[in-house]
Design an enzyme around this catalytic site. Structure first.
Site, short mmCIF file in Angstrom:
data_model
loop_
_atom_site.label_atom_id
_atom_site.label_comp_id
_atom_site.label_asym_id
_atom_site.label_seq_id
_atom_site.Cartn_x
_atom_site.Cartn_y
_atom_site.Cartn_z
N GLY A 40 0.69 -1.32 -0.18
CA GLY A 40 -0.14 -0.01 0.18
C GLY A 40 0.74 1.19 0.09
O GLY A 40 0.72 2.07 -0.94
N HIS A 41 1.96 1.23 0.81
CA HIS A 41 2.78 2.47 0.86
C HIS A 41 3.52 2.66 -0.37
O HIS A 41 3.57 3.70 -1.01
CB HIS A 41 3.82 2.24 2.02
CG HIS A 41 3.25 2.37 3.53
ND1 HIS A 41 3.37 1.11 4.01
CD2 HIS A 41 2.68 3.09 4.18
CE1 HIS A 41 2.50 1.34 5.30
NE2 HIS A 41 2.45 2.42 5.39
#
Ligand code: PAF
Length: 289
Positions: A36-37
């Site tokens: 996600g990051h």
């Protein structure tokens, strides 16, 4: 990729970039980076000529008894991921850098209303802690754009309102949730789940999807959908805090005529507090609530 640890070093790099006419995209994180990051960073690289990521586990956004002390720290691993994704500058401040006067009497930023509902009701002070640290970071990184994951949908709205109200010259972008193949939203806190809890955790997304279907059909009241979501989570061994249907733009209660609705969940599973949410664009405006 360069790593800096002090606000002074950060400002020096940013000043050089500004003089050279570069644009800056910024992704604030608490580390323990997952896909996600990395997806935020990839988008950041497309949006600006320079990218900055911060890693700082911010104590003032954790309540008493929450997981501050055991929040996973994986700096070497994180660095490798950031380098591979093409990051320019990593900022890893310590407590003294961001709270030079200590944390007790530090200035706080509080976004009203939004900070007191949903997660804010269960984690008093949390969003003030987030807004305070994010404003310190934005003031010093001076990005053109800052990117945040929409798993923390309420956080994105809090930060957007803060930036708007404080006239911050930055664009705040919310980016889509990245999920594991079984639907579980990626989160650093998934690391707290044991094997059987991990197998159970995707139920949250299944219930969100089911609730979205019911909502679109408009044959069940919103309260009945919320109550069923809470009951199904509890029956599966979760300790749900809320299963709530809100207006997407400001998380207030939906009203007839609305077309953009957000379903949001927070539930404990073992020692992990999991949150997730789903946007529902209504095929026809909401008739009743
Ligand atoms: O979402 C997070 O990881 C944190 O709340 C943030 C935005 C980095 C502020 O500490």
């Amino acid at each position: 990729m360069k790593t800096v640890f002090s606000v002074d070093e950060l400002r020096a790099v940013v000043a050089d970039w500004r003089r050279a006419g570069e644009s800056i995209a910024f992704v604030p994180t608490m580390g323990n980076l997952h896909e996600g990051h990395v997806s935020l960073l990839r988008r950041a690289c497309e949006l600006a000529t320079r990218t900055v990521v911060s890693i700082f586990v911010n104590p003032i956004q954790f309540g008493r008894g929450e997981d501050y002390a055991r929040y996973p720290s994986t700096l070497e691993d994180d660095k490798q991921k950031l380098q591979a994704a093409g990051l320019d500058l990593l900022f890893v401040p310590n407590l003294d850098q961001l709270y030079p006067g200590g944390m007790e009497e530090d200035t706080r930023i509080t976004v009203p209303v939004l900070s007191t509902i949903l997660c804010g009701q269960f984690r008093p002070g949390h969003f003030s802690g987030v807004a305070t640290v994010v404003s310190k970071l934005l003031l010093n990184v001076q990005p053109d754009v800052a990117l945040f994951g929409e798993k923390d949908y309420q956080q994105v709205l809090v930060i957007k309102q803060m930036a708007h109200d404080l006239l911050m010259p930055v664009e705040i972008l919310g980016m889509p949730i990245v999920r594991d193949p079984d639907g579980l939203a990626m989160s650093s806190r998934n690391a707290y789940l044991n094997a059987s809890e991990r197998a159970c955790a995707p139920l949250i997304f299944q219930l969100l999807t089911r609730a979205a279907d019911k909502l679109r059909r408009q044959d069940t009241s919103l309260i009945a959908i919320e109550t069923a979501g809470m009951a199904e989570l509890a029956a599966a061994g979760f300790r749900p805090e809320y299963f709530s249907i809100r207006r997407a733009q400001d998380l207030s209660a939906p009203r007839p005529g609305d077309t953009s609705v957000q379903i949001l969940v927070a539930a404990w599973l073992g020692t992990a507090r999991l949150i997730d949410n789903l946007r529902v664009e209504m095929p026809a405006p909401l008739q009743s609530v």
